[in-house]
Design an enzyme around this catalytic site. Sequence first.
Site, PDB file in Angstrom:
ATOM      1  N   GLU A 138       0.871   3.929   1.695  1.00 27.77           N
ATOM      2  CA  GLU A 138       1.291   4.398   3.014  1.00 27.77           C
ATOM      3  C   GLU A 138       2.478   3.608   3.539  1.00 27.77           C
ATOM      4  OE1 GLU A 138      -1.789   3.522   1.968  1.00 27.77           O
ATOM      5  OE2 GLU A 138      -3.289   4.244   3.377  1.00 27.77           O
ATOM      6  N   HIS A 152       0.858  -1.193   0.000  1.00 25.99           N
ATOM      7  CA  HIS A 152       0.000   0.000   0.000  1.00 25.99           C
ATOM      8  C   HIS A 152       0.891   1.239   0.000  1.00 25.99           C
ATOM      9  CE1 HIS A 152      -3.832  -2.010   1.818  1.00 25.99           C
ATOM     10  NE2 HIS A 152      -3.266  -2.766   0.878  1.00 25.99           N
TER      11      HIS A 152
END
Length: 150
Positions: free
Chosen positions: A56, A54
């Site tokens: 992040e 992901h």
Amino acid sequence: MEDVRYMQQALAAAREAATMGDVPVGAVIVDWAASRIVAIAGNRVEQDHDPTAHAELLAIRMAARELSAPRLSDCDLYVTLEPCAMCAQAIAFARIRRLFFGAYDPKGGGVEHGARIFEQATCNHAPEIVGGLKEGECAEMLRAFFAARR
């Protein structure tokens, strides 16, 4: 005004992820004390064949390497979509100072929806949270991406 500029850069990373076939989510980490970007990443789940890739998490890893520190307490994270529970927990572990996100995610979010990681008694750190920054643009990018695949 700087917050909008950083979110624009996260949106650019999200657009790039979409061109590679990944869900268009982008993240930017800013070292607040130095007033500089230390990481920019887009989702790479499909590209890397990695369910944890992901935006992040990739940005947190990049920032930690850039700053040679496992804790990013002087850093702010800008992400185009409300982080999932996995990413929210990583944000807590990294001790991110402030979290700015664009679109809300009622189905998979872990901050304002779902697990609400930062509200749990076991959460060791909760950043200041600002949701809805450039929400319309972030949400539209996601809608368009999924509509093209249906």
